[in-house]
Design an enzyme around this catalytic site. Structure first.
Site, PDB file in Angstrom:
ATOM      1  N   GLY A 129       4.901  62.689  52.044  1.00 19.36           N
ATOM      2  CA  GLY A 129       6.022  62.967  52.938  1.00 19.36           C
ATOM      3  C   GLY A 129       6.673  61.751  53.560  1.00 19.36           C
ATOM      4  O   GLY A 129       7.054  61.793  54.725  1.00 19.36           O
ATOM      5  N   SER A 151       9.808  58.697  52.834  1.00 22.44           N
ATOM      6  CA  SER A 151      10.879  58.228  51.948  1.00 22.44           C
ATOM      7  C   SER A 151      10.547  56.845  51.391  1.00 22.44           C
ATOM      8  O   SER A 151      11.155  56.407  50.419  1.00 22.44           O
ATOM      9  CB  SER A 151      12.204  58.179  52.712  1.00 22.44           C
ATOM     10  OG  SER A 151      12.068  57.351  53.853  1.00 22.44           O
ATOM     11  N   CYS A 174       8.366  50.825  86.104  1.00 24.22           N
ATOM     12  CA  CYS A 174       6.977  50.379  86.109  1.00 24.22           C
ATOM     13  C   CYS A 174       6.499  50.192  87.554  1.00 24.22           C
ATOM     14  O   CYS A 174       7.145  49.484  88.323  1.00 24.22           O
ATOM     15  CB  CYS A 174       6.875  49.068  85.333  1.00 24.22           C
ATOM     16  SG  CYS A 174       5.240  48.325  85.444  1.00 24.22           S
ATOM     17  N   ASN A 209       3.886  58.563  61.640  1.00 25.53           N
ATOM     18  CA  ASN A 209       4.377  59.575  62.579  1.00 25.53           C
ATOM     19  C   ASN A 209       3.942  59.262  64.005  1.00 25.53           C
ATOM     20  O   ASN A 209       2.851  58.751  64.242  1.00 25.53           O
ATOM     21  CB  ASN A 209       3.873  60.956  62.162  1.00 25.53           C
ATOM     22  CG  ASN A 209       4.426  61.357  60.805  1.00 25.53           C
ATOM     23  OD1 ASN A 209       5.383  60.731  60.337  1.00 25.53           O
ATOM     24  ND2 ASN A 209       3.837  62.350  60.174  1.00 25.53           N
ATOM     25  N   HIS A 222       3.317  53.375  64.081  1.00 23.68           N
ATOM     26  CA  HIS A 222       4.553  53.367  64.864  1.00 23.68           C
ATOM     27  C   HIS A 222       4.380  53.887  66.293  1.00 23.68           C
ATOM     28  O   HIS A 222       5.354  54.251  66.939  1.00 23.68           O
ATOM     29  CB  HIS A 222       5.642  54.188  64.134  1.00 23.68           C
ATOM     30  CG  HIS A 222       6.094  53.545  62.852  1.00 23.68           C
ATOM     31  ND1 HIS A 222       6.818  54.209  61.879  1.00 23.68           N
ATOM     32  CD2 HIS A 222       5.933  52.283  62.390  1.00 23.68           C
ATOM     33  CE1 HIS A 222       7.064  53.376  60.868  1.00 23.68           C
ATOM     34  NE2 HIS A 222       6.537  52.214  61.151  1.00 23.68           N
TER      35      HIS A 222
HETATM   36  P1  OAD Z   1      11.914  60.124  56.264  1.00 20.77           P
HETATM   37  O1  OAD Z   1      12.730  61.113  56.998  1.00 20.77           O
HETATM   38  O2  OAD Z   1      12.572  58.846  55.877  1.00 20.77           O
HETATM   39  O3  OAD Z   1      11.339  60.780  54.929  1.00 20.77           O
HETATM   40  C1  OAD Z   1      10.706  62.028  54.964  1.00 20.77           C
HETATM   41  C2  OAD Z   1      10.225  62.346  53.572  1.00 20.77           C
HETATM   42  O4  OAD Z   1       9.512  63.565  53.638  1.00 20.77           O
HETATM   43  C3  OAD Z   1      11.322  62.528  52.527  1.00 20.77           C
HETATM   44  O5  OAD Z   1      11.008  61.763  51.374  1.00 20.77           O
HETATM   45  C4  OAD Z   1      11.286  64.019  52.217  1.00 20.77           C
HETATM   46  O6  OAD Z   1      11.599  64.306  50.855  1.00 20.77           O
HETATM   47  C5  OAD Z   1       9.834  64.339  52.494  1.00 20.77           C
HETATM   48  N1  OAD Z   1       9.564  65.737  52.815  1.00 20.77           N
HETATM   49  C6  OAD Z   1      10.372  66.667  53.381  1.00 20.77           C
HETATM   50  N2  OAD Z   1       9.730  67.818  53.541  1.00 20.77           N
HETATM   51  C7  OAD Z   1       8.470  67.647  53.087  1.00 20.77           C
HETATM   52  C8  OAD Z   1       7.312  68.469  53.002  1.00 20.77           C
HETATM   53  N3  OAD Z   1       7.316  69.725  53.427  1.00 20.77           N
HETATM   54  N4  OAD Z   1       6.192  67.935  52.460  1.00 20.77           N
HETATM   55  C9  OAD Z   1       6.163  66.662  52.038  1.00 20.77           C
HETATM   56  N5  OAD Z   1       7.218  65.837  52.099  1.00 20.77           N
HETATM   57  C10 OAD Z   1       8.360  66.315  52.614  1.00 20.77           C
HETATM   58  O7  OAD Z   1      10.603  59.861  57.138  1.00 20.77           O
HETATM   59  P2  OAD Z   1       9.593  58.636  57.053  1.00 20.77           P
HETATM   60  O8  OAD Z   1       9.429  58.155  55.671  1.00 20.77           O
HETATM   61  O9  OAD Z   1       8.376  59.047  57.799  1.00 20.77           O
HETATM   62  O10 OAD Z   1      10.256  54.886  62.117  1.00 20.77           O
HETATM   63  O11 OAD Z   1      10.359  57.554  57.906  1.00 20.77           O
HETATM   64  C11 OAD Z   1       9.768  56.302  58.104  1.00 20.77           C
HETATM   65  C12 OAD Z   1      10.126  55.777  59.456  1.00 20.77           C
HETATM   66  O12 OAD Z   1      11.562  55.771  59.624  1.00 20.77           O
HETATM   67  C13 OAD Z   1       9.661  56.633  60.618  1.00 20.77           C
HETATM   68  O13 OAD Z   1       8.331  56.395  60.970  1.00 20.77           O
HETATM   69  C14 OAD Z   1      10.585  56.230  61.722  1.00 20.77           C
HETATM   70  C15 OAD Z   1      11.888  56.250  60.953  1.00 20.77           C
HETATM   71  O14 OAD Z   1      12.900  55.473  61.492  1.00 20.77           O
HETATM   72  C16 OAD Z   1      10.110  54.584  63.411  1.00 20.77           C
HETATM   73  O15 OAD Z   1      10.292  55.403  64.283  1.00 20.77           O
HETATM   74  C17 OAD Z   1       9.743  53.156  63.648  1.00 20.77           C
END
Ligand code: OAD
Length: 252
Positions: free
Chosen positions: A194, A196, A154, A105, A122
């Protein structure tokens, strides 16, 4: 369905663990009102095209569009406060000495909840840097001290200023990913909360931890790309599951 016995077993694992690594993703901040990326309908990438907004090429093509997108996300995040999940993790760190959070995050809610050991893979959406990193990597720039109309420049080299986050196609900060690999390989318990599990290298960390002998517990209301390798899946929102785990730990 996740039962009370599952929670009890998870709490027993946490109690017995000597070295805990926690991998968090957007889901841990969802209950703070920050949208995730891939949730259907409400996820940012369900509404906006990441290739047009979160790549170096997108910024080169249209810096104002990308800058405005990040200003929009900052506005969305501004009112957000740490939720029960962030607070429970900070409290857990007080109970377990060898405890590290690895987060994907870009908000600062883990730190604001009081977590001490946070590895940021990130970057940080609250910070900005020179897009050429002309004074070293990263060349952080305080835009509040600049006057600008569309996209700040900059003060050293006049290149555009950009958010200090990792975009698709960019390398992660070397010190952060090295620390994340290290912590994951040493862990005897990894909590995956939390995410994916679709974006590497972060998504590879649970498998790495598992190969090194860690027990993997996932907390996510929905199945993810990590679920199949998790030893235990708590299918509940993090803000519900983590305080419940903490209560069980403190009860003994
Ligand atoms: P995602 O949006 O891909 O996944 C979010 C996950 O959180 C999903 O599996 C949901 O089921 C889960 N979720 C939703 N509500 C929840 C809750 N209340 N408690 C627990 N889990 C919950 O987000 P990320 O996996 O963080 O990259 O995405 C990875 C990266 O993709 C991010 O850091 C960002 C994005 O592009 C960059 O910005 C480089």
């Amino acid at each position: 369905m996740t039962t009370h016995t599952d929670y009890q077993q998870a709490a027993d694992r946490v109690r017995a663990a000597q070295r805990i690594a926690v991998l968090t993703g957007a889901g841990v901040s969802k209950e703070s009102g920050i949208p995730t990326f891939r949730d259907a309908l409400t996820g940012l990438w369900a509404q906006y095209d990441p290739t047009a907004l979160a790549t170096p090429l997108a910024f080169a093509r249209d810096p104002k569009l990308v800058w405005d997108f990040y200003e929009f996300r900052r506005d969305l995040m501004r009112p957000a406060q740490p939720n029960a999940a962030h607070h429970a993790l900070a409290e857990l760190e007080q109970l377990k000495p060898n405890f590290h959070i690895i987060t994907q995050n870009v908000d600062d809610l883990h730190e604001r909840a009081g977590s001490q050991s946070v590895i940021r893979l990130h970057g940080r959406i609250g910070a900005n840097k020179c897009s050429r990193n002309c004074q070293g990597n990263p060349t952080l720039i305080d835009v509040a001290r600049l006057t600008y109309e569309d996209v700040p420049r900059c003060p050293y080299c006049d290149a555009f200023v950009r958010p200090d986050v990792v975009w698709f196609g960019e390398n992660l900060p070397a010190d952060a990913i090295d620390a994340a690999f290290d912590v994951s390989q040493r862990a005897d318990l990894m909590l995956v909360i939390g995410t994916s599990g679709l974006v590497t290298p972060a998504a590879d960390l649970p498998a790495r931890a598992k190969r090194s002998g860690a027990h993997v517990i996932e907390i996510n209301p929905h199945e993810s790309a990590i679920t199949s390798i998790a030893d235990m899946w708590i299918a509940a929102p993090a803000g519900e599951a983590l305080p419940r785990l903490l209560d069980l730990l403190k009860a003994d």
